[in-house]
Motif scaffolding. Structure first.
Motif, PDB file in Angstrom:
ATOM      1  N   SER A  23       0.704  -1.179   0.497  1.00  7.60           N
ATOM      2  CA  SER A  23       0.124  -0.338  -0.260  1.00  7.60           C
ATOM      3  C   SER A  23       0.651   1.061   0.143  1.00  7.60           C
ATOM      4  CB  SER A  23      -1.074  -0.221   1.024  1.00  7.60           C
ATOM      5  OG  SER A  23      -1.765  -0.720   1.194  1.00  7.60           O
ATOM      6  N   ALA A  54      -3.914   4.191 -11.183  1.00  5.99           N
ATOM      7  CA  ALA A  54      -4.013   3.140 -10.415  1.00  5.99           C
ATOM      8  C   ALA A  54      -3.172   2.471 -11.548  1.00  5.99           C
ATOM      9  CB  ALA A  54      -4.929   2.691 -10.055  1.00  5.99           C
ATOM     10  N   VAL A  63      -8.781  -2.707 -11.304  1.00 10.95           N
ATOM     11  CA  VAL A  63      -8.912  -1.487 -10.199  1.00 10.95           C
ATOM     12  C   VAL A  63      -9.714  -1.022  -9.447  1.00 10.95           C
ATOM     13  CG1 VAL A  63      -8.271   0.459  -9.998  1.00 10.95           C
ATOM     14  CG2 VAL A  63      -6.791  -0.181 -11.394  1.00 10.95           C
ATOM     15  N   LEU A  89      -2.911   3.254  -3.019  1.00 15.28           N
ATOM     16  CA  LEU A  89      -3.223   2.691  -3.732  1.00 15.28           C
ATOM     17  C   LEU A  89      -2.630   1.415  -2.932  1.00 15.28           C
ATOM     18  CD1 LEU A  89      -1.849   3.514  -7.072  1.00 15.28           C
ATOM     19  CD2 LEU A  89      -4.322   3.839  -6.370  1.00 15.28           C
ATOM     20  N   ARG A  91      -2.418  -2.593  -3.298  1.00 18.31           N
ATOM     21  CA  ARG A  91      -2.630  -4.037  -3.933  1.00 18.31           C
ATOM     22  C   ARG A  91      -2.900  -4.879  -3.369  1.00 18.31           C
ATOM     23  NH1 ARG A  91       3.048  -5.031  -5.855  1.00 18.31           N
ATOM     24  NH2 ARG A  91       2.810  -2.916  -6.751  1.00 18.31           N
ATOM     25  N   THR A 105      -5.891  -4.327  -7.281  1.00 12.57           N
ATOM     26  CA  THR A 105      -5.389  -2.765  -6.672  1.00 12.57           C
ATOM     27  C   THR A 105      -7.335  -1.877  -5.868  1.00 12.57           C
ATOM     28  OG1 THR A 105      -3.760  -2.249  -7.682  1.00 12.57           O
ATOM     29  CG2 THR A 105      -4.352  -0.478  -6.403  1.00 12.57           C
ATOM     30  N   VAL A 107      -8.614   1.616  -5.027  1.00  9.76           N
ATOM     31  CA  VAL A 107      -8.492   3.060  -4.983  1.00  9.76           C
ATOM     32  C   VAL A 107      -9.086   4.317  -3.872  1.00  9.76           C
ATOM     33  CG1 VAL A 107      -7.866   4.742  -5.685  1.00  9.76           C
ATOM     34  CG2 VAL A 107      -7.644   2.863  -7.166  1.00  9.76           C
TER      35      VAL A 107
END
Length: 128
Positions: A23, A54, A63, A89, A91, A105, A107
């Protein structure tokens, strides 16, 4: 005559950086990404620009934009999108077994003074 170094495959013992769960917090300048876009397309284009940011940053095709971030981007209407936004962000591993992508991901919106102007990218330790 100039020779170029040949790209070799990654050694089997090394893992790709893109495969790690991580992150980070970024300040994204939306203003420059939606410059010249017509009024009625600005907020949707801002979300598309964040998705592209992203994708480019975290290297995952999947995403997901958080609802808080969506509300922040639409807070001033479709035309007057905030100039910049501070986002986290993350992951993450995909829990769905039959998913095509192993990672996705997320956001998320991070409230910050001046929407993060002048702040640097920061790694965030996950509390999970």
């Amino acid at each position: 005559l100039q020779t170029r170094a040949r790209h070799t495959a990654m050694p089997a013992n090394k893992k790709s950086k893109a495969a790690e769960v991580v992150s980070r917090e970024y300040t994204v300048n939306i203003h420059k990404r939606i410059h010249g876009v017509g009024f009625k397309k600005r907020a949707p284009r801002a979300i598309a620009a964040l998705r592209k940011f992203a994708l480019d940053t975290m290297k995952t095709k999947d995403v997901r934009v958080d609802t808080e971030l969506n509300k922040f981007l639409w807070s001033k209407g479709i035309r007057n999108v905030p100039y910049r936004v501070r986002v986290r962000l993350s992951r993450k591993r995909n829990e769905d077994e039959d998913a095509t992508e192993k990672l996705y991901t997320l956001v998320q919106y991070v409230p910050a003074a001046k929407n993060g102007k002048g702040m640097q990218t920061a790694a965030v330790e996950d509390a999970e």
